[in-house]
Design a protein around this motif. Structure first.
Motif, mmCIF file in Angstrom:
data_model
loop_
_atom_site.group_PDB
_atom_site.id
_atom_site.type_symbol
_atom_site.label_atom_id
_atom_site.label_comp_id
_atom_site.label_asym_id
_atom_site.label_seq_id
_atom_site.Cartn_x
_atom_site.Cartn_y
_atom_site.Cartn_z
ATOM 1 N N GLY A 131 0.670 -1.068 -0.059
ATOM 2 C CA GLY A 131 -0.803 0.262 0.157
ATOM 3 C C GLY A 131 0.162 1.097 0.000
ATOM 4 O O GLY A 131 0.509 2.204 -0.557
ATOM 5 N N ARG A 132 2.123 1.291 0.884
ATOM 6 C CA ARG A 132 2.828 2.164 0.587
ATOM 7 C C ARG A 132 3.656 2.532 -0.678
ATOM 8 O O ARG A 132 3.484 3.755 -1.439
ATOM 9 C CB ARG A 132 3.647 2.085 1.696
ATOM 10 N N TRP A 133 4.130 1.695 -1.166
ATOM 11 C CA TRP A 133 4.883 2.146 -2.426
ATOM 12 C C TRP A 133 3.766 2.118 -3.278
ATOM 13 O O TRP A 133 4.337 2.988 -4.405
ATOM 14 C CB TRP A 133 5.388 0.635 -2.950
ATOM 15 N N GLY A 134 2.836 1.607 -3.401
ATOM 16 C CA GLY A 134 1.551 2.368 -4.360
ATOM 17 C C GLY A 134 1.551 3.481 -4.184
ATOM 18 O O GLY A 134 1.287 3.580 -5.517
ATOM 19 N N ARG A 135 1.090 3.613 -3.349
ATOM 20 C CA ARG A 135 0.999 5.316 -3.286
ATOM 21 C C ARG A 135 1.878 6.180 -3.927
ATOM 22 O O ARG A 135 2.308 7.594 -4.364
ATOM 23 C CB ARG A 135 0.875 6.069 -1.238
ATOM 24 N N VAL A 136 3.166 5.970 -2.890
ATOM 25 C CA VAL A 136 4.250 6.774 -3.470
ATOM 26 C C VAL A 136 4.901 6.457 -4.903
ATOM 27 O O VAL A 136 4.883 8.121 -5.321
ATOM 28 C CB VAL A 136 5.900 6.286 -3.266
ATOM 29 N N LEU A 137 4.530 5.323 -5.645
ATOM 30 C CA LEU A 137 4.930 5.505 -7.283
ATOM 31 C C LEU A 137 3.803 5.997 -7.555
ATOM 32 O O LEU A 137 4.385 6.421 -9.587
ATOM 33 C CB LEU A 137 5.293 3.881 -7.419
ATOM 34 N N ALA A 138 2.282 5.842 -7.777
ATOM 35 C CA ALA A 138 1.401 6.765 -8.343
ATOM 36 C C ALA A 138 1.718 7.859 -9.285
ATOM 37 O O ALA A 138 1.803 7.610 -10.417
ATOM 38 C CB ALA A 138 -0.162 6.480 -7.490
ATOM 39 N N LEU A 139 2.431 8.418 -8.245
ATOM 40 C CA LEU A 139 2.313 9.551 -9.135
ATOM 41 C C LEU A 139 3.368 10.015 -10.416
ATOM 42 O O LEU A 139 3.111 10.061 -11.386
ATOM 43 C CB LEU A 139 2.418 11.077 -8.795
ATOM 44 N N PRO A 140 4.252 9.821 -10.165
ATOM 45 C CA PRO A 140 5.686 10.041 -11.124
ATOM 46 C C PRO A 140 5.405 8.387 -12.071
ATOM 47 O O PRO A 140 5.778 8.675 -13.627
ATOM 48 C CB PRO A 140 7.070 8.979 -10.122
ATOM 49 N N VAL A 141 5.171 7.743 -11.614
ATOM 50 C CA VAL A 141 4.598 6.226 -13.174
ATOM 51 C C VAL A 141 3.185 6.883 -14.203
ATOM 52 O O VAL A 141 2.865 6.963 -14.647
ATOM 53 C CB VAL A 141 3.189 5.140 -12.176
ATOM 54 N N GLY A 142 2.556 7.595 -12.999
ATOM 55 C CA GLY A 142 1.616 8.648 -13.441
ATOM 56 C C GLY A 142 1.904 9.505 -14.363
ATOM 57 O O GLY A 142 2.066 9.037 -16.101
ATOM 58 N N MET A 143 2.850 10.443 -14.235
ATOM 59 C CA MET A 143 3.634 11.100 -15.408
ATOM 60 C C MET A 143 4.735 10.523 -16.585
ATOM 61 O O MET A 143 3.975 10.659 -17.325
ATOM 62 C CB MET A 143 4.951 12.328 -14.716
ATOM 63 N N ALA A 144 5.269 8.687 -16.591
ATOM 64 C CA ALA A 144 6.309 8.945 -17.360
ATOM 65 C C ALA A 144 5.136 7.814 -18.362
ATOM 66 O O ALA A 144 5.023 8.004 -19.931
ATOM 67 C CB ALA A 144 6.484 7.407 -16.453
ATOM 68 N N THR A 145 3.317 7.249 -17.304
ATOM 69 C CA THR A 145 2.540 7.087 -18.717
ATOM 70 C C THR A 145 2.376 8.406 -19.689
ATOM 71 O O THR A 145 2.142 8.207 -20.871
ATOM 72 C CB THR A 145 1.768 6.500 -18.344
ATOM 73 N N GLY A 146 2.387 8.971 -19.678
ATOM 74 C CA GLY A 146 1.956 10.601 -19.767
ATOM 75 C C GLY A 146 3.104 11.074 -21.195
ATOM 76 O O GLY A 146 2.417 11.582 -22.280
ATOM 77 N N VAL A 147 4.562 11.039 -20.781
ATOM 78 C CA VAL A 147 5.031 11.305 -21.927
ATOM 79 C C VAL A 147 5.266 9.864 -22.497
ATOM 80 O O VAL A 147 5.474 10.068 -24.337
ATOM 81 C CB VAL A 147 6.629 11.256 -20.853
ATOM 82 N N VAL A 148 5.031 8.899 -22.071
ATOM 83 C CA VAL A 148 4.852 7.335 -23.114
ATOM 84 C C VAL A 148 4.012 7.233 -24.352
ATOM 85 O O VAL A 148 3.871 7.372 -25.532
ATOM 86 C CB VAL A 148 5.032 6.487 -22.671
ATOM 87 N N THR A 149 2.608 7.886 -23.930
ATOM 88 C CA THR A 149 1.971 8.400 -24.502
ATOM 89 C C THR A 149 1.940 9.021 -25.877
ATOM 90 O O THR A 149 1.463 8.779 -26.899
ATOM 91 C CB THR A 149 0.719 8.882 -23.321
ATOM 92 N N LEU A 150 2.314 10.596 -25.363
ATOM 93 C CA LEU A 150 2.891 11.387 -26.480
ATOM 94 C C LEU A 150 3.694 10.538 -27.201
ATOM 95 O O LEU A 150 3.836 11.279 -28.371
ATOM 96 C CB LEU A 150 3.448 12.230 -24.773
ATOM 97 N N ALA A 151 4.602 10.158 -26.858
ATOM 98 C CA ALA A 151 5.748 9.256 -27.737
ATOM 99 C C ALA A 151 4.833 8.975 -28.848
ATOM 100 O O ALA A 151 5.916 8.078 -30.177
ATOM 101 C CB ALA A 151 6.702 8.978 -26.446
ATOM 102 N N THR A 152 3.821 7.481 -28.006
ATOM 103 C CA THR A 152 3.618 6.810 -28.883
ATOM 104 C C THR A 152 2.253 6.288 -29.678
ATOM 105 O O THR A 152 1.848 5.654 -30.421
ATOM 106 C CB THR A 152 4.153 5.163 -28.334
ATOM 107 N N GLY A 153 1.154 7.057 -28.481
ATOM 108 C CA GLY A 153 0.076 7.245 -29.148
ATOM 109 C C GLY A 153 -0.361 5.867 -27.939
ATOM 110 O O GLY A 153 -1.784 5.195 -28.430
ATOM 111 N N VAL A 154 0.319 5.284 -27.305
ATOM 112 C CA VAL A 154 -0.169 3.755 -26.210
ATOM 113 C C VAL A 154 -0.236 4.558 -25.369
ATOM 114 O O VAL A 154 1.325 5.038 -24.659
ATOM 115 C CB VAL A 154 0.506 2.871 -26.830
ATOM 116 N N PHE A 155 -1.254 3.897 -23.766
ATOM 117 C CA PHE A 155 -1.225 4.459 -23.060
ATOM 118 C C PHE A 155 -0.283 2.949 -22.048
ATOM 119 O O PHE A 155 -1.122 3.289 -20.637
ATOM 120 C CB PHE A 155 -2.763 4.561 -22.454
#
Length: 251
Positions: A131-155
């Motif tokens: 639970g703790r690591w899930g909360r800590v990583l949520a924001l950076p994982v989301g930001m990385a997903t957004g950048v990958v979406t820009l580059a590839t169009g895949v979410f």
């Protein structure tokens, strides 16, 4: 775009409808894959720009349906909101991070990451975030997903491995994927609208593809309801492996 689509002969229009039925079915079963399946098959019938235009509404509406059909939307939003905020921040603010990276290189890297992750999953390797690591990583994982979406169009990466590691049931995971993909689609649509890519004719053409996509998704959800957790896990990772292989081959 809508006029161009209607000018195709009936065999081509029937083929387009069949593509979206199949793509919707895949998404209904494993919770992802509609854009990839549709783009891969539509690419043999029309230019990529027309194929991409057809994807807008089917992708958005099927994602909304997917998240609404889950066990508890308010609980999913409350649990995943840091991930969703990160996706928006990464999609809207990550353009500068992509300078010097070609689209082919980005898709190649994404395909390799998906293939490795799927291979580990099929080999019964798994990891669970506390639970703790899930909360800590949520924001950076989301930001990385957004950048990958820009580059590839895949979410998909890294949001899907992150969500899968949270230990959800199959229905909770599919709903969480729908929520993540919906936010990613909306964030990307705002960026495209701001750049003038989206227009009313494009949305009109996309609306024509919506009905077959919804039909396919309904069939896929019916099948998922009759698949056990172990079979679903197998379908999930095989789907990711196919997605990764497709990205590698077409990069």
């Amino acid at each position: 775009m809508e006029t161009q689509l209607l000018s195709h002969g009936m065999p081509v229009l029937a083929g387009i409808a069949a593509v979206f039925v199949l793509a919707g079915l895949v998404k209904g079963v494993i919770g992802l894959g509609l854009p990839t399946v549709a783009m891969a098959l539509l690419g043999v019938m029309m230019p990529p720009a027309q194929a991409a235009a057809l994807m807008v509404l089917p992708s958005l509406v099927t994602n909304l349906w997917q998240l609404a059909a889950g066990p508890g939307l308010s609980g999913a939003v409350g649990r995943l909101w840091p991930l969703l905020v990160g996706i928006c921040l990464g999609t809207w603010g990550g353009a500068g991070l992509l300078d010097g990276i070609s689209a082919a290189d980005a898709r190649h890297g994404l395909g390799l990451a998906l293939a490795i992750y799927a291979g580990l999953g099929l080999g019964a390797w798994s990891f669970v975030l506390s639970g703790r690591w899930g909360r800590v990583l949520a924001l950076p994982v989301g930001m990385a997903t957004g950048v990958v979406t820009l580059a590839t169009g895949v979410f998909v990466v890294p949001a899907v491995p992150y969500l899968q590691a949270l230990g959800m049931t199959k229905d909770e995971l599919v709903q969480a994927l729908g929520l993540s993909f919906t936010v990613s689609t909306v964030a990307l649509a705002f960026g495209l609208a701001d750049s003038g890519v989206l227009s009313v004719p494009v949305l009109g053409a996309s609306a024509l593809a919506l009905l077959p996509a919804l039909l396919g998704m309904a069939l896929g959800q019916w099948l998922r309801g009759r698949v056990g957790n172990r079979a679903f896990r197998l379908c999930f990772f095989v789907g990711l492996l196919a997605l990764g292989g497709h990205l590698l081959l077409t990069a």
